[in-house]
Scaffold this motif. Structure first.
Motif, PDB file in Angstrom:
ATOM      1  N   MET A 147      17.194  16.706 -22.302  1.00 44.30           N
ATOM      2  CA  MET A 147      18.183  16.355 -21.283  1.00 44.30           C
ATOM      3  C   MET A 147      19.567  16.908 -21.632  1.00 44.30           C
ATOM      4  SD  MET A 147      17.067  12.367 -20.699  1.00 44.30           S
ATOM      5  CE  MET A 147      18.610  11.951 -19.943  1.00 44.30           C
ATOM      6  N   GLY A 148      19.674  17.599 -22.773  1.00 45.22           N
ATOM      7  CA  GLY A 148      20.953  18.158 -23.183  1.00 45.22           C
ATOM      8  C   GLY A 148      21.769  17.248 -24.081  1.00 45.22           C
ATOM      9  N   VAL A 149      21.161  16.166 -24.573  1.00 44.14           N
ATOM     10  CA  VAL A 149      21.842  15.241 -25.479  1.00 44.14           C
ATOM     11  C   VAL A 149      21.299  15.496 -26.884  1.00 44.14           C
ATOM     12  CG1 VAL A 149      22.319  12.824 -26.014  1.00 44.14           C
ATOM     13  CG2 VAL A 149      22.021  13.534 -23.635  1.00 44.14           C
ATOM     14  N   ALA A 150      22.056  16.271 -27.658  1.00 45.14           N
ATOM     15  CA  ALA A 150      21.619  16.642 -29.005  1.00 45.14           C
ATOM     16  C   ALA A 150      22.096  15.600 -30.009  1.00 45.14           C
ATOM     17  CB  ALA A 150      22.159  18.020 -29.369  1.00 45.14           C
ATOM     18  N   LEU A 151      21.150  14.885 -30.601  1.00 40.98           N
ATOM     19  CA  LEU A 151      21.468  13.874 -31.603  1.00 40.98           C
ATOM     20  C   LEU A 151      20.722  14.184 -32.895  1.00 40.98           C
ATOM     21  CD1 LEU A 151      21.073  10.689 -29.375  1.00 40.98           C
ATOM     22  CD2 LEU A 151      23.205  11.795 -30.038  1.00 40.98           C
ATOM     23  N   SER A 152      21.330  13.820 -34.006  1.00 43.58           N
ATOM     24  CA  SER A 152      20.679  14.003 -35.299  1.00 43.58           C
ATOM     25  C   SER A 152      19.701  12.858 -35.538  1.00 43.58           C
ATOM     26  CB  SER A 152      21.725  14.032 -36.411  1.00 43.58           C
ATOM     27  OG  SER A 152      22.327  12.756 -36.549  1.00 43.58           O
ATOM     28  N   ASP A 153      18.851  13.025 -36.543  1.00 50.11           N
ATOM     29  CA  ASP A 153      17.933  11.940 -36.915  1.00 50.11           C
ATOM     30  C   ASP A 153      18.720  10.684 -37.262  1.00 50.11           C
ATOM     31  OD1 ASP A 153      15.587  13.399 -36.583  1.00 50.11           O
ATOM     32  OD2 ASP A 153      15.562  14.074 -38.668  1.00 50.11           O
ATOM     33  N   ARG A 154      19.816  10.862 -37.978  1.00 51.67           N
ATOM     34  CA  ARG A 154      20.631   9.724 -38.393  1.00 51.67           C
ATOM     35  C   ARG A 154      21.224   8.988 -37.180  1.00 51.67           C
ATOM     36  NH1 ARG A 154      24.587   8.735 -43.218  1.00 51.67           N
ATOM     37  NH2 ARG A 154      25.857   7.097 -42.292  1.00 51.67           N
ATOM     38  N   GLN A 155      21.701   9.736 -36.198  1.00 54.55           N
ATOM     39  CA  GLN A 155      22.260   9.118 -34.996  1.00 54.55           C
ATOM     40  C   GLN A 155      21.195   8.308 -34.251  1.00 54.55           C
ATOM     41  OE1 GLN A 155      23.837  12.848 -33.477  1.00 54.55           O
ATOM     42  NE2 GLN A 155      25.878  11.915 -33.375  1.00 54.55           N
ATOM     43  N   MET A 156      19.986   8.829 -34.179  1.00 50.53           N
ATOM     44  CA  MET A 156      18.898   8.097 -33.513  1.00 50.53           C
ATOM     45  C   MET A 156      18.565   6.825 -34.279  1.00 50.53           C
ATOM     46  SD  MET A 156      18.028   9.383 -30.650  1.00 50.53           S
ATOM     47  CE  MET A 156      16.633   8.309 -30.380  1.00 50.53           C
TER      48      MET A 156
END
Length: 78
Positions: free
Chosen positions: A20-29
């Motif tokens: 969807m264009g929302v790039a998150l890191s593993d840590r952010q998730m």
């Protein structure tokens, strides 16, 4: 006919958001799924009673982001 829920794990949720264009890191998730001191999560992840891992319903995750987008559009200055 109602849609059958599709429960996904943290890694899969990250992929859905990335698509969807929302790039998150593993840590952010992981931080979005962690409980706060008040026992709340940023996103409605729950512990699967069978495998004990965090899960979220895919449609709910997408719906949350869509609702936030609509709110932002409605609150913008034209």
């Amino acid at each position: 006919m109602s849609n059958i829920p599709c429960y996904i794990n943290l890694r899969q949720a990250r992929i859905v958001l990335s698509d969807m264009g929302v790039a998150l890191s593993d840590r952010q998730m992981k931080r979005a799924a962690e409980m706060s001191a008040h026992g709340k999560r940023k996103l409605p992840f729950f512990i699967d009673p069978i495998d004990g891992k965090l899960k979220i319903e895919k449609g709910t995750l997408v719906k949350i982001y869509r609702e936030l987008q609509v709110d932002a559009e409605n609150n913008s200055i034209s």
